[in-house]
Enzyme design. Structure first.
Site, PDB file in Angstrom:
ATOM      1  N   SER A 193      23.338   4.345  20.050  1.00 24.39           N
ATOM      2  CA  SER A 193      22.650   2.924  20.590  1.00 24.39           C
ATOM      3  C   SER A 193      22.895   2.518  22.008  1.00 24.39           C
ATOM      4  O   SER A 193      22.072   1.518  22.291  1.00 24.39           O
ATOM      5  CB  SER A 193      23.051   1.848  19.456  1.00 24.39           C
ATOM      6  OG  SER A 193      22.400   1.743  18.732  1.00 24.39           O
ATOM      7  N   LYS A 222      24.893  -7.766  24.527  1.00 26.76           N
ATOM      8  CA  LYS A 222      24.493  -7.472  23.484  1.00 26.76           C
ATOM      9  C   LYS A 222      24.762  -8.529  22.310  1.00 26.76           C
ATOM     10  O   LYS A 222      26.034  -8.791  21.956  1.00 26.76           O
ATOM     11  CB  LYS A 222      24.705  -6.040  23.049  1.00 26.76           C
ATOM     12  CG  LYS A 222      23.732  -5.638  21.831  1.00 26.76           C
ATOM     13  CD  LYS A 222      24.236  -4.052  21.435  1.00 26.76           C
ATOM     14  CE  LYS A 222      23.492  -3.449  20.240  1.00 26.76           C
ATOM     15  NZ  LYS A 222      23.843  -2.092  20.115  1.00 26.76           N
ATOM     16  N   SER A 282      19.979   0.845  19.357  1.00 31.56           N
ATOM     17  CA  SER A 282      19.512  -0.346  19.444  1.00 31.56           C
ATOM     18  C   SER A 282      19.877  -1.291  20.353  1.00 31.56           C
ATOM     19  O   SER A 282      19.399  -2.271  20.174  1.00 31.56           O
ATOM     20  CB  SER A 282      20.600  -0.936  17.780  1.00 31.56           C
ATOM     21  OG  SER A 282      21.696  -0.792  18.345  1.00 31.56           O
TER      22      SER A 282
HETATM   23  N1  GLN Z   1      19.867   4.795  15.518  1.00 33.03           N
HETATM   24  C1  GLN Z   1      21.108   4.690  15.026  1.00 33.03           C
HETATM   25  C2  GLN Z   1      21.006   4.035  13.878  1.00 33.03           C
HETATM   26  O1  GLN Z   1      20.011   3.449  13.434  1.00 33.03           O
HETATM   27  C3  GLN Z   1      22.241   4.397  16.004  1.00 33.03           C
HETATM   28  C4  GLN Z   1      22.373   2.915  16.043  1.00 33.03           C
HETATM   29  C5  GLN Z   1      23.764   2.629  16.759  1.00 33.03           C
HETATM   30  O2  GLN Z   1      24.328   3.294  17.610  1.00 33.03           O
HETATM   31  N2  GLN Z   1      24.011   1.329  16.367  1.00 33.03           N
HETATM   32  O3  GLN Z   1      21.942   3.845  13.198  1.00 33.03           O
END
Ligand code: GLN
Length: 447
Positions: free
Chosen positions: A151, A52, A127
């Site tokens: 994420s 990532k 994400s």
């Molecule tokens: N959807 C969550 C956020 O936007 C989780 C994102 C993540 O785990 N990086 O913060």
């Protein structure tokens, strides 16, 4: 390597990879071949892994899918990535994600949306959307990502693959671009639980560059995958009664619950009274931490610098206004607000107290039960654009994943079925901190 590079090219429309490292990957593959021939190959020999775009890999671009890091190259390799290489994994490329890992649909990347390979008009989740699609569409064997509030788990659920978020602090965060440091955790997206166990085994453990990384010994997770006892399992009743939970998702998870009961496990409903407070406390605390962490991107130290600046203040303002996308700007503003002198106690301090309550209640339940089971997400993969107009609706979709993040406990998402549209449904399991061996063994048993 050839196979995967070809797939990445053929399925370029999915937009899962930002770039591939062809030459290096082939060189790594040749080195592994030699080691295999002379019997010195490491545990991950030949595993082709994507990273990532939040993990440092020396000499390669690192942008968190943001324009503010345009042109920035890593000066060192994150220990988590370094340990993969030392175990003879092959790093094939850099994967698309939501900008600074902020999002749940991969629609916040400055490099464009990632498409779900099961239905290209649907989101892959986020994400780590690129990382999940890469495994789903056979563009690499496994992906390494980050999970701050879901994420890794939520995109795994949307793409029908396995997503593991280990205990907070289990893997060094050095070389992981910070979003919300008291939540950020490196995790894995894989086809099987066994692969997740192997990757954890290789990457976990102390690191001199991250004093928060746990000193605890690292078990041989991949050799402990036999679940040979009857467990006590709690299913959080409030989750199943929550409005917004899709009926097909609910039924699929309740079916697994019934199967586990029939198989002789002790399955009971449990109460968790803080469901309504989870998303608000998560977003107050993570935006606060993000506003502080992202302060370093000022046009002076890293990557992009606005050409339109006339003095130092306008350099900061213009660089940040041009470099950060709308969701990142929204969160910086929110986080700065909740940390401001007049509102600090009303929001930030209060959210810290709520986090403590959530953690204590979660730990208390996990003393009584080996596992808590719940859906990973309230719905399956939704249509592109469906939630973009309403950030709050997007935040609420994190309701089931943020508990483990607020509490710091390990959690995993495993695929357990599909809805009538053919989209994958993920079951989430949580367990006590550092009890990944039983989490992995039991997930392996269910899959
Ligand atoms: N959807 C969550 C956020 O936007 C989780 C994102 C993540 O785990 N990086 O913060």
């Amino acid at each position: 390597v050839e196979h995967y590079l070809q797939n990445i090219k053929q399925k370029a429309q999915l937009n899962a990879f930002l770039e591939t490292f062809d030459e290096e990957a082939f060189a790594q593959a040749d080195a592994v071949d030699q080691k295999l021939a002379n019997g010195t190959a490491g545990k991950l020999a030949g595993m082709v892994i994507g990273i990532k775009d939040v993990l440092a890999y020396k000499g390669h671009s690192l942008q968190a899918s943001s324009q503010i890091l345009n042109g920035f190259k890593s000066l060192y390799t994150a220990p988590a990535v370094q340990r993969l290489l030392e175990a003879d994994a092959i790093i094939i490329g850099r994967q698309n994600c939501d900008e600074f890992a902020m999002g749940a649909s991969n629609e916040n990347s400055s490099f464009g949306n990632v498409l779900n390979a099961d239905a290209e008009d649907r989101v892959p989740g986020g994400s780590s959307g690129g990382s999940a699609v890469a495994v789903q569409a056979d563009l690499c064997l496994a992906s390494i990502g980050s999970d701050t509030g879901g994420s890794v788990r939520q995109p795994a659920s949307f793409c029908g693959v396995v997503g593991l978020k280990p205990t907070y602090s289990r893997i060094s965060r050095y070389g992981l671009i910070a979003y919300a440091s008291s939540f950020d955790q490196i995790g894995f997206i894989t086809k099987s639980v066994e692969d997740a166990a192997l990757l954890l085994e290789v990457t976990a453990g102390p690191d001199g560059m991250d004093s928060t990384a746990s000193q605890r010994e690292v078990p041989a997770y991949s050799e402990l995958l036999q679940a040979d006892k009857k467990y006590k399992i709690g299913y959080i009743r409030d989750c199943f009664e929550s409005e917004g939970l899709d009926a097909e998702v609910k039924n699929a998870i309740l079916n697994v619950k019934d199967m586990l009961k029939e198989a002789g496990h002790d399955v009971e409903p449990v109460e968790f009274p803080y469901l309504d407070y989870m998303v608000p406390s998560y977003y107050i605390l993570t935006t606060a931490e993000a506003s502080s962490n992202l302060g370093r991107f000022d046009g002076v130290k890293y990557g992009f610098r606005s050409d339109n600046a006339t003095d130092l203040t306008s350099l900061y303002k213009k660089t940040r206004a041009e470099g950060f996308g709308p969701e990142v700007q929204r969160r910086i503003v929110l986080g700065t607000f909740v940390l401001s002198a007049d509102y600090y106690d009303a929001y930030y301090t209060k959210a810290q107290k709520v986090r403590r309550l959530i953690k204590e209640k979660t730990d208390e339940l996990l003393q009584a039960y080996d596992f808590l089971i719940l859906p990973t997400a309230p719905t399956t993969a939704f249509k592109l654009g469906e939630n973009t107009a309403n950030p709050l609706a997007m935040y609420l979709a994190d309701i089931f994943t943020v508990q483990a993040s607020l509490a710091g406990v390990p959690a995993i998402s495993i695929p357990v079925g599909r809805d009538t549209n053919g989209m994958s449904i993920g079951l989430q399991l949580m367990t006590r901190s550092f009890e990944e061996p039983q989490l992995l063994a039991f997930s392996n048993y269910i899959m």
